[in-house]
Motif scaffolding. Structure first.
Motif, mmCIF file in Angstrom:
data_model
loop_
_atom_site.group_PDB
_atom_site.id
_atom_site.type_symbol
_atom_site.label_atom_id
_atom_site.label_comp_id
_atom_site.label_asym_id
_atom_site.label_seq_id
_atom_site.Cartn_x
_atom_site.Cartn_y
_atom_site.Cartn_z
ATOM 1 N N LEU A 7 29.280 -32.183 -1.995
ATOM 2 C CA LEU A 7 28.425 -33.345 -1.763
ATOM 3 C C LEU A 7 27.672 -33.758 -3.021
ATOM 4 O O LEU A 7 26.793 -34.618 -2.952
ATOM 5 N N ALA A 8 27.992 -33.167 -4.168
ATOM 6 C CA ALA A 8 27.302 -33.512 -5.413
ATOM 7 C C ALA A 8 27.374 -35.017 -5.646
ATOM 8 O O ALA A 8 28.437 -35.628 -5.539
ATOM 9 N N GLY A 9 26.213 -35.600 -5.916
ATOM 10 C CA GLY A 9 26.134 -37.033 -6.155
ATOM 11 C C GLY A 9 25.887 -37.853 -4.906
ATOM 12 O O GLY A 9 25.663 -39.053 -4.988
ATOM 13 N N ARG A 10 25.923 -37.236 -3.744
ATOM 14 C CA ARG A 10 25.681 -37.957 -2.486
ATOM 15 C C ARG A 10 24.239 -37.749 -2.053
ATOM 16 O O ARG A 10 23.537 -36.892 -2.577
ATOM 17 N N LEU A 11 23.826 -38.524 -1.092
ATOM 18 C CA LEU A 11 22.473 -38.417 -0.556
ATOM 19 C C LEU A 11 22.491 -37.732 0.794
ATOM 20 O O LEU A 11 23.395 -37.960 1.610
ATOM 21 N N LEU A 12 21.483 -36.903 1.025
ATOM 22 C CA LEU A 12 21.193 -36.367 2.347
ATOM 23 C C LEU A 12 19.974 -37.132 2.833
ATOM 24 O O LEU A 12 18.927 -37.110 2.187
ATOM 25 N N VAL A 13 20.120 -37.815 3.944
ATOM 26 C CA VAL A 13 19.019 -38.571 4.517
ATOM 27 C C VAL A 13 18.578 -37.828 5.769
ATOM 28 O O VAL A 13 19.382 -37.567 6.669
ATOM 29 N N ALA A 14 17.305 -37.466 5.821
ATOM 30 C CA ALA A 14 16.789 -36.687 6.947
ATOM 31 C C ALA A 14 16.896 -37.476 8.241
ATOM 32 O O ALA A 14 16.512 -38.649 8.302
ATOM 33 N N ALA A 15 17.420 -36.830 9.264
ATOM 34 C CA ALA A 15 17.455 -37.429 10.596
ATOM 35 C C ALA A 15 16.016 -37.559 11.101
ATOM 36 O O ALA A 15 15.159 -36.747 10.742
ATOM 37 N N PRO A 16 15.728 -38.568 11.919
ATOM 38 C CA PRO A 16 14.360 -38.727 12.420
ATOM 39 C C PRO A 16 13.812 -37.485 13.124
ATOM 40 O O PRO A 16 12.614 -37.229 13.077
ATOM 41 N N ALA A 17 14.666 -36.694 13.734
ATOM 42 C CA ALA A 17 14.212 -35.511 14.473
ATOM 43 C C ALA A 17 13.998 -34.279 13.595
ATOM 44 O O ALA A 17 13.509 -33.265 14.083
ATOM 45 N N LEU A 18 14.337 -34.351 12.307
ATOM 46 C CA LEU A 18 14.156 -33.200 11.426
ATOM 47 C C LEU A 18 12.671 -32.855 11.347
ATOM 48 O O LEU A 18 11.863 -33.655 10.876
ATOM 49 N N ALA A 19 12.309 -31.679 11.832
ATOM 50 C CA ALA A 19 10.898 -31.317 11.986
ATOM 51 C C ALA A 19 10.292 -30.601 10.781
ATOM 52 O O ALA A 19 9.079 -30.478 10.692
ATOM 53 N N ASP A 20 11.103 -30.112 9.854
ATOM 54 C CA ASP A 20 10.580 -29.395 8.694
ATOM 55 C C ASP A 20 9.714 -30.348 7.866
ATOM 56 O O ASP A 20 10.206 -31.350 7.338
ATOM 57 N N PRO A 21 8.416 -30.068 7.717
ATOM 58 C CA PRO A 21 7.538 -30.988 6.980
ATOM 59 C C PRO A 21 7.932 -31.171 5.511
ATOM 60 O O PRO A 21 7.569 -32.175 4.899
ATOM 61 N N ASN A 22 8.684 -30.232 4.954
ATOM 62 C CA ASN A 22 9.159 -30.395 3.575
ATOM 63 C C ASN A 22 10.179 -31.521 3.459
ATOM 64 O O ASN A 22 10.402 -32.036 2.357
#
Length: 185
Positions: A7-22
């Motif tokens: 996945l190098a060079g791609r974006l990870l976009v947090a899902a709305p339900a992702l609860a980790d505050p980081n």
């Protein structure tokens, strides 16, 4: 587990339900990804610290806002920088994907000054061990989307999560309107 190529060079976009505050509403640029794990930086977490306060020689090359970004929860005392450079790129710059690359902060800034459009400095990074990211992807914590050079230096990073989702040509675009607190609807 889902088989995922690099996945190098791609974006990870947090899902709305992702609860980790980081990582709530974060957009992570993946810098490295292989069988041993993954490493990236959160693109939309500016801090109040000016680049000039910690890396004064690089401040003139920093794009707006000219602050240090929190790249993730790991190694917050370490800095790395990204810059968009068209073409082959100068010494002191290593391509990650397309025109996006890592800057060697030990190199003299003058070497890169003529070729760097804007520089973004990150304190820390986001890291995943072997198969950890794949597990989070299987759980639906992240959406994988293509990056664009402007993602690295967007002047209003607080809007990046919505902007990246909005530009998708799929149902993901609808998530850009997801409320910050759905319980208030």
């Amino acid at each position: 587990m889902t088989e995922v190529s690099s996945l190098a060079g791609r974006l990870l976009v947090a899902a709305p339900a992702l609860a980790d505050p980081n990582f709530t509403r974060s957009v992570v640029l993946v810098l490295d990804h292989d069988a041993d794990g993954a490493l990236g930086v959160v693109l939309n977490r500016p801090t109040p610290v000016d680049v000039s306060e910690v890396l004064e020689p690089w401040a003139a090359l920093a794009g707006e806002p000219g602050v240090v970004f929190q790249g993730g929860p790991v190694a917050l005392d370490a800095a790395l920088a990204l810059a968009v450079v068209p073409g082959e790129g100068p010494l002191g710059w290593r391509r990650v994907h397309g025109s996006i690359g890592l800057v060697d902060l030990d190199a003299p800034p003058e070497v890169l000054a003529g070729e760097v459009g804007s520089l973004r400095v990150f304190a820390g990074y986001a890291g995943w061990g072997a198969e950890q990211l794949e597990g989070e992807l299987d759980e639906g914590a992240w959406y994988i989307v293509d990056s664009e050079p402007g993602d690295v230096s967007v002047p209003r990073p607080e809007g990046l999560w919505r902007a990246v989702l909005r530009r998708q040509r799929s149902g993901l675009a609808l998530l850009a309107t997801y409320p910050d607190d759905p319980s208030l609807n």
